[in-house]
Design a protein around this motif. Sequence first.
Motif, PDB file in Angstrom:
ATOM      1  N   SER A 101       0.840  -1.283  -0.015  1.00  0.00           N
ATOM      2  CA  SER A 101       0.147  -0.159   0.057  1.00  0.00           C
ATOM      3  C   SER A 101       0.758   1.341   0.014  1.00  0.00           C
ATOM      4  O   SER A 101       0.458   2.262  -0.699  1.00  0.00           O
ATOM      5  N   ILE A 102       1.900   1.219   0.763  1.00  0.00           N
ATOM      6  CA  ILE A 102       2.780   2.374   0.950  1.00  0.00           C
ATOM      7  C   ILE A 102       3.537   2.742  -0.553  1.00  0.00           C
ATOM      8  O   ILE A 102       3.474   3.646  -1.058  1.00  0.00           O
ATOM      9  N   LYS A 104       2.470   1.470  -3.295  1.00  0.00           N
ATOM     10  CA  LYS A 104       1.067   2.112  -4.174  1.00  0.00           C
ATOM     11  C   LYS A 104       1.196   3.468  -4.338  1.00  0.00           C
ATOM     12  O   LYS A 104       1.056   4.317  -5.330  1.00  0.00           O
ATOM     13  N   CYS A 105       1.004   4.107  -3.109  1.00  0.00           N
ATOM     14  CA  CYS A 105       1.075   5.586  -2.852  1.00  0.00           C
ATOM     15  C   CYS A 105       2.021   6.194  -3.618  1.00  0.00           C
ATOM     16  O   CYS A 105       2.020   7.415  -4.152  1.00  0.00           O
ATOM     17  N   ASN A 106       3.143   5.677  -3.686  1.00  0.00           N
ATOM     18  CA  ASN A 106       4.284   6.227  -4.342  1.00  0.00           C
ATOM     19  C   ASN A 106       4.624   6.449  -5.692  1.00  0.00           C
ATOM     20  O   ASN A 106       5.258   6.907  -6.530  1.00  0.00           O
ATOM     21  N   GLU A 108       2.099   6.687  -7.749  1.00  0.00           N
ATOM     22  CA  GLU A 108       0.887   7.584  -8.133  1.00  0.00           C
ATOM     23  C   GLU A 108      -0.266   7.104  -8.813  1.00  0.00           C
ATOM     24  O   GLU A 108      -0.647   5.804  -8.509  1.00  0.00           O
TER      25      GLU A 108
END
Length: 133
Positions: A101-102, A104-106, A108
Amino acid sequence: MKLADRRTTKYVTEVKKIVRLRGHANNAEILADLRENYPDVSATTIHRVTQRLYEDGELRKGPACLDGSVRYDSNTERHDHFMCTMCGQVRDVSIPQACLSIIKCNVEDCSISGPLTVSGVCDSCKKMWREEE
Ligand SMILES: [Zn+2]
Ligand SMILES: [Zn+2]
């Protein structure tokens, strides 16, 4: 059944056994192992066998080897890898969903579809380094 097909079938079981034993292997490694018992086996045959096993879902493709060759994986479940950048060995690892999840945030708006490969230096390469010092 054509003669070539029958010959290939004989090797399918052997190739599966070798990859399961090694965990991960490329065509060259499989060929070398197989030649101990079948000195006449050709690289083309191995290529055909691994390709077929891959298409049948019996083998997965892992991270490519350092020389760029395809590395086959006997573990057909979804999993991630640690890969040593010095010797090219890979190990199965499982990256927790929370980390994904982390990540994935990066990335974008791009999405992660495939397994991850973490690169680094494995224990035995680290030891070799230390001994040289
Ligand atoms: Zn290593
Ligand atoms: Zn694997």
